[in-house]
Scaffold this motif. Sequence first.
Motif, PDB file in Angstrom:
ATOM      1  N   GLU A  51      52.643  46.567  33.596  1.00 54.40           N
ATOM      2  CA  GLU A  51      52.754  46.312  32.060  1.00 54.40           C
ATOM      3  C   GLU A  51      51.430  45.809  31.464  1.00 54.40           C
ATOM      4  O   GLU A  51      51.270  45.909  30.443  1.00 54.40           O
ATOM      5  CB  GLU A  51      53.838  45.273  32.000  1.00 54.40           C
ATOM      6  CG  GLU A  51      54.211  45.119  30.568  1.00 54.40           C
ATOM      7  CD  GLU A  51      55.527  44.053  30.472  1.00 54.40           C
ATOM      8  OE1 GLU A  51      55.881  43.781  29.405  1.00 54.40           O
ATOM      9  OE2 GLU A  51      56.071  43.846  31.433  1.00 54.40           O
ATOM     10  N   THR A  55      48.219  57.986  31.726  1.00 52.37           N
ATOM     11  CA  THR A  55      48.994  57.093  32.771  1.00 52.37           C
ATOM     12  C   THR A  55      50.334  56.717  32.453  1.00 52.37           C
ATOM     13  O   THR A  55      50.947  56.151  33.375  1.00 52.37           O
ATOM     14  CB  THR A  55      47.851  55.648  32.921  1.00 52.37           C
ATOM     15  OG1 THR A  55      47.947  55.248  31.385  1.00 52.37           O
ATOM     16  CG2 THR A  55      46.473  55.778  33.388  1.00 52.37           C
ATOM     17  N   SER A  56      50.746  56.822  31.118  1.00 55.86           N
ATOM     18  CA  SER A  56      52.008  56.474  30.631  1.00 55.86           C
ATOM     19  C   SER A  56      52.901  57.629  31.317  1.00 55.86           C
ATOM     20  O   SER A  56      54.118  57.142  31.589  1.00 55.86           O
ATOM     21  CB  SER A  56      52.053  56.640  29.129  1.00 55.86           C
ATOM     22  OG  SER A  56      51.908  57.740  28.689  1.00 55.86           O
ATOM     23  N   PHE A 113      49.008  48.555  30.515  1.00 56.39           N
ATOM     24  CA  PHE A 113      49.265  48.915  29.201  1.00 56.39           C
ATOM     25  C   PHE A 113      49.209  48.082  28.055  1.00 56.39           C
ATOM     26  O   PHE A 113      48.329  48.235  26.906  1.00 56.39           O
ATOM     27  CB  PHE A 113      50.659  49.595  29.066  1.00 56.39           C
ATOM     28  CG  PHE A 113      50.874  50.939  29.837  1.00 56.39           C
ATOM     29  CD1 PHE A 113      50.285  51.975  29.365  1.00 56.39           C
ATOM     30  CD2 PHE A 113      51.342  50.757  31.162  1.00 56.39           C
ATOM     31  CE1 PHE A 113      50.438  53.057  30.155  1.00 56.39           C
ATOM     32  CE2 PHE A 113      51.797  51.878  31.900  1.00 56.39           C
ATOM     33  CZ  PHE A 113      51.116  53.073  31.453  1.00 56.39           C
ATOM     34  N   ARG A 119      45.413  56.148  28.306  1.00 49.80           N
ATOM     35  CA  ARG A 119      46.820  55.674  27.961  1.00 49.80           C
ATOM     36  C   ARG A 119      47.625  56.647  27.922  1.00 49.80           C
ATOM     37  O   ARG A 119      48.900  56.378  28.532  1.00 49.80           O
ATOM     38  CB  ARG A 119      46.589  54.747  26.740  1.00 49.80           C
ATOM     39  CG  ARG A 119      47.834  54.083  26.071  1.00 49.80           C
ATOM     40  CD  ARG A 119      47.895  53.444  24.841  1.00 49.80           C
ATOM     41  NE  ARG A 119      47.022  52.335  25.020  1.00 49.80           N
ATOM     42  CZ  ARG A 119      47.263  51.067  25.498  1.00 49.80           C
ATOM     43  NH1 ARG A 119      48.787  51.077  25.656  1.00 49.80           N
ATOM     44  NH2 ARG A 119      46.641  50.154  25.187  1.00 49.80           N
ATOM     45  N   ARG A 120      47.310  57.750  27.419  1.00 50.83           N
ATOM     46  CA  ARG A 120      48.456  58.914  27.474  1.00 50.83           C
ATOM     47  C   ARG A 120      48.827  59.431  28.663  1.00 50.83           C
ATOM     48  O   ARG A 120      49.962  59.657  29.221  1.00 50.83           O
ATOM     49  CB  ARG A 120      47.745  59.911  26.381  1.00 50.83           C
ATOM     50  CG  ARG A 120      48.481  61.212  26.365  1.00 50.83           C
ATOM     51  CD  ARG A 120      48.200  62.229  25.537  1.00 50.83           C
ATOM     52  NE  ARG A 120      46.795  62.180  25.485  1.00 50.83           N
ATOM     53  CZ  ARG A 120      46.035  63.422  26.144  1.00 50.83           C
ATOM     54  NH1 ARG A 120      46.812  64.029  27.065  1.00 50.83           N
ATOM     55  NH2 ARG A 120      44.910  63.372  26.355  1.00 50.83           N
ATOM     56  N   TRP A 122      52.157  57.201  35.907  1.00 50.34           N
ATOM     57  CA  TRP A 122      52.206  55.798  36.549  1.00 50.34           C
ATOM     58  C   TRP A 122      53.441  55.733  37.543  1.00 50.34           C
ATOM     59  O   TRP A 122      53.055  55.110  38.935  1.00 50.34           O
ATOM     60  CB  TRP A 122      52.132  54.467  35.863  1.00 50.34           C
ATOM     61  CG  TRP A 122      53.438  54.280  35.179  1.00 50.34           C
ATOM     62  CD1 TRP A 122      53.791  54.792  33.962  1.00 50.34           C
ATOM     63  CD2 TRP A 122      54.722  53.529  35.771  1.00 50.34           C
ATOM     64  NE1 TRP A 122      55.217  54.361  33.633  1.00 50.34           N
ATOM     65  CE2 TRP A 122      55.458  53.678  34.547  1.00 50.34           C
ATOM     66  CE3 TRP A 122      54.678  52.654  36.875  1.00 50.34           C
ATOM     67  CZ2 TRP A 122      56.847  52.909  34.862  1.00 50.34           C
ATOM     68  CZ3 TRP A 122      55.965  52.060  37.082  1.00 50.34           C
ATOM     69  CH2 TRP A 122      57.094  52.332  36.017  1.00 50.34           C
TER      70      TRP A 122
END
Length: 420
Positions: free
Chosen positions: A34, A58-59, A37, A55-56, A62
């Motif tokens: 968390e 790894t979302s 991010f 970000r895109r 993960w």
Amino acid sequence: MIAPSSYDKRTVAQTSQTLTLTQPVVDVRSFLIEHWFKSVCASWSAYDSASNPYRRLTSVLWNTSPPVFYALQSISSASLVEKLPAVMRETARMAPRLAAEAIKAELVSFFNGHCTVFPRGLLISLFCMSSSMCWMDARQLGHQYLRQARAVLQALNSWTLSQEDQELLDFFNGCLIYEEMLRSVVSDDETDSKNMLSWPDPPISTIQGTLVASTPHPWTGVSADVFRLFGKAIALCRRSRSRWRHNDGTTLRALQSAMKDIKEATRIEEALLAIDVPTDDDDHHHHYHNTHTQLTSSSLPNNSTAPNTTKDLRLATETYRLCSLLQLYESFPDLVAKRIPDLGLHRDAPIDPAIIWTKWVSPLALHVTEILDRIPASSLRCIQPLLCLCAGSGLRYWVWVRRNIIVVVVVVVVVVVVGV
């Protein structure tokens, strides 16, 4: 055995309930994911949005990719170890080991031909680890991960890729250029210099007088072509200076190497001069702004400074370009003599360093500090120190310069560095 009394049973039950209520409910691994991010991803990127590739990706990855799962924990714990040493010290020690094991297994699978899809998770984890090792120990430059990333990307160049995967390959190649550029500045490892200089020069327009447009990279915000030329200029200058510093005498081999360096410096200079970085009044500004808008089209709620960020990134790009030229002119004064023939130098006369510096190098360095002064300290602070060091290398004074002028020059550099 004596049976417990009813009082004992009530006491045990109450104690058990108390212990249950006071036990921590935060899972460290979930907390670190968390934190990635919420905080790390934004500070790790020149600018951030929901469309930031890291970000895109790894979302999505993960909780399905072991290398990504452990690499995100490693980079998050490394960012917190100074703030929460009692809590994070052990985690920050163990997380890189778990990430290394997961990455090793994935590398074996990839190079044994068992991987049939684009290794997004593997590349993400390699770049996370390579760039965060120094957060806990400045001597650790993450070479082992960066060189594996280079090997994976080189292997992928021979794959037949979809358009989406080709875009990802271009993105990760830009990340590799940025990481290798940084190591060309701080590392004394000859392999780092060779890797940086092995990158081909960006294409130069074949049309006379036409410049090549610079496009911002989705992670660094600065054109990968500019970073590539900056890294090559730094690596070339360091190699040239090291060669002369450790040269035992003037030999034919040393002279041939020097001529080769001058030719390479000339080629890099021409590529830098051919790159177009837009200004506010430039038509190409609209192309740059539109590209940035596409990269940040799904903005985060706190991303309220996108227009200012676009301007700051353009200034940073131009500063990197000028700093590249500045380093070349400092190390290879012949380039200056060729650019300004009205220096009053005879063709066969030796070049006077004082004239080179006062007429060309120092004014260029001062111009760089003026551009840096236009970038707020709160914006791009992670890359400003490197640019300040480059600009400072071109600021000198001579015995005939008055003391008050010297002070002004020093103050200019300090103001830029600290962001006053």
